[in-house]
Design an enzyme around this catalytic site. Sequence first.
Site, PDB file in Angstrom:
ATOM      1  N   LYS A  38       0.295   4.236  -0.237  1.00 42.88           N
ATOM      2  CA  LYS A  38      -0.271   5.475   0.348  1.00 42.88           C
ATOM      3  C   LYS A  38       0.044   6.646  -0.582  1.00 42.88           C
ATOM      4  O   LYS A  38       0.162   6.446  -1.789  1.00 42.88           O
ATOM      5  CB  LYS A  38       0.239   5.667   1.775  1.00 42.88           C
ATOM      6  CG  LYS A  38       0.013   4.395   2.616  1.00 42.88           C
ATOM      7  CD  LYS A  38       0.197   4.557   4.086  1.00 42.88           C
ATOM      8  CE  LYS A  38      -0.064   3.223   4.776  1.00 42.88           C
ATOM      9  NZ  LYS A  38       0.031   3.298   6.230  1.00 42.88           N
ATOM     10  N   GLY A  56       2.769   2.352  10.777  1.00 44.23           N
ATOM     11  CA  GLY A  56       3.748   3.424  10.629  1.00 44.23           C
ATOM     12  C   GLY A  56       4.468   3.779  11.920  1.00 44.23           C
ATOM     13  O   GLY A  56       5.170   4.779  11.993  1.00 44.23           O
ATOM     14  N   SER A  78       3.571  -2.095  10.283  1.00 46.31           N
ATOM     15  CA  SER A  78       5.008  -2.231  10.516  1.00 46.31           C
ATOM     16  C   SER A  78       5.533  -3.627  10.187  1.00 46.31           C
ATOM     17  O   SER A  78       6.436  -4.126  10.863  1.00 46.31           O
ATOM     18  CB  SER A  78       5.373  -1.828  11.941  1.00 46.31           C
ATOM     19  OG  SER A  78       5.024  -0.470  12.175  1.00 46.31           O
ATOM     20  N   GLU A  88      -6.625   4.879   7.882  1.00 47.87           N
ATOM     21  CA  GLU A  88      -6.367   6.300   7.618  1.00 47.87           C
ATOM     22  C   GLU A  88      -7.600   6.962   7.003  1.00 47.87           C
ATOM     23  O   GLU A  88      -7.889   8.125   7.280  1.00 47.87           O
ATOM     24  CB  GLU A  88      -5.126   6.442   6.720  1.00 47.87           C
ATOM     25  CG  GLU A  88      -3.858   6.163   7.518  1.00 47.87           C
ATOM     26  CD  GLU A  88      -2.697   5.603   6.718  1.00 47.87           C
ATOM     27  OE1 GLU A  88      -2.702   5.695   5.485  1.00 47.87           O
ATOM     28  OE2 GLU A  88      -1.777   5.050   7.358  1.00 47.87           O
ATOM     29  N   GLU A 106      -5.254  -4.711  10.478  1.00 50.57           N
ATOM     30  CA  GLU A 106      -4.217  -3.698  10.665  1.00 50.57           C
ATOM     31  C   GLU A 106      -4.470  -2.964  11.977  1.00 50.57           C
ATOM     32  O   GLU A 106      -5.264  -2.006  12.009  1.00 50.57           O
ATOM     33  CB  GLU A 106      -4.243  -2.688   9.511  1.00 50.57           C
ATOM     34  CG  GLU A 106      -3.967  -3.294   8.159  1.00 50.57           C
ATOM     35  CD  GLU A 106      -3.358  -2.282   7.189  1.00 50.57           C
ATOM     36  OE1 GLU A 106      -2.375  -2.645   6.538  1.00 50.57           O
ATOM     37  OE2 GLU A 106      -3.837  -1.130   7.117  1.00 50.57           O
ATOM     38  N   HIS A 157      -9.388   1.473   4.851  1.00 52.68           N
ATOM     39  CA  HIS A 157      -8.112   1.621   5.565  1.00 52.68           C
ATOM     40  C   HIS A 157      -8.303   2.547   6.763  1.00 52.68           C
ATOM     41  O   HIS A 157      -9.078   3.502   6.697  1.00 52.68           O
ATOM     42  CB  HIS A 157      -7.046   2.178   4.616  1.00 52.68           C
ATOM     43  CG  HIS A 157      -5.668   2.102   5.200  1.00 52.68           C
ATOM     44  ND1 HIS A 157      -5.203   3.043   6.093  1.00 52.68           N
ATOM     45  CD2 HIS A 157      -4.689   1.187   5.059  1.00 52.68           C
ATOM     46  CE1 HIS A 157      -3.984   2.697   6.453  1.00 52.68           C
ATOM     47  NE2 HIS A 157      -3.644   1.574   5.850  1.00 52.68           N
ATOM     48  N   ASN A 211       0.885  -1.167   0.000  1.00 51.94           N
ATOM     49  CA  ASN A 211       0.000   0.000   0.000  1.00 51.94           C
ATOM     50  C   ASN A 211       0.923   1.217   0.000  1.00 51.94           C
ATOM     51  O   ASN A 211       1.482   1.563   1.036  1.00 51.94           O
ATOM     52  CB  ASN A 211      -0.907  -0.012   1.238  1.00 51.94           C
ATOM     53  CG  ASN A 211      -1.709   1.272   1.358  1.00 51.94           C
ATOM     54  OD1 ASN A 211      -1.738   2.096   0.437  1.00 51.94           O
ATOM     55  ND2 ASN A 211      -2.360   1.455   2.506  1.00 51.94           N
TER      56      ASN A 211
END
Length: 252
Positions: A11, A173, A212, A97, A167, A95, A9
């Site tokens: 991003k 991250g 991660s 985010e 996730e 996701h 991904n």
Amino acid sequence: MRRKLVAGNWKMNGNLAANSALLYELVAAIGHAAPCDIAVCVPAPYLALCQQQLTNTAIAWGGQDLSAHEAGAYTGEVSATMLTDFRSHYVVVGHSERRAMHGENNALVAQKTVRALRAGLVPIVCVGETLSEREAGRTMQVVGDQLNAVLALLEPADLTRIVVAYEPVWAIGTGKTATPDMAQEVHAGLRQLLAAQDALAAAGICILYGGSMKPDNARELMAMADIDGGLIGGAALKSADFLAIIAASSNH
Ligand code: 13P
């Protein structure tokens, strides 16, 4: 046995030159034969580049989001058929985010999943708890609600065509990874929820871990019974790291 899937991904990273170089390096290393399924989920402007560079290779591609609407006055949005115009195979849906920064709730994520399926895309449906939800002992409740909202809208045949990604938000991250046991526990719980719909289909559904995942922890994570691959953020931006994770998917 389920075939592993390693999906990057990207991003909102890179530019035309850098992204083209990254694809070039991946194709040069992987070519047509790969130890697992491989995909890159790229910003929409780079889908044409993927089509150009990845057609007839072992690497599939896809988007990072799609509109819940079919077409119309939705400025800035990308439709499912726009993704398929460029031969996308996958699309990331829900996701964390997008949930956190774009107000996507479980109902919208479910609608997007259905929209993806109806266009022939394979949705990678993301679920995951925040740190405070984990610390409050609510992990399974939260990810269960997220997954069940999607399952409620699916036709029976759709179940064989989705990918689920666990996730944990606190691992994305941050360099903090769920331990293999922690992740396995949630993956097994998710598979149980899928099995409640259709046990046979559930046994074949790919459940990815994301958060991660790096070359040095990928192998032990992917060795767990219900971890069928990874959804990779930062480590998907460097060909050497992404290739090392792909290599770590074999021998399980
Ligand atoms: P990182 O691998 O950078 O933690 O990101 C994970 C992720 O969000 C993939 O969708």
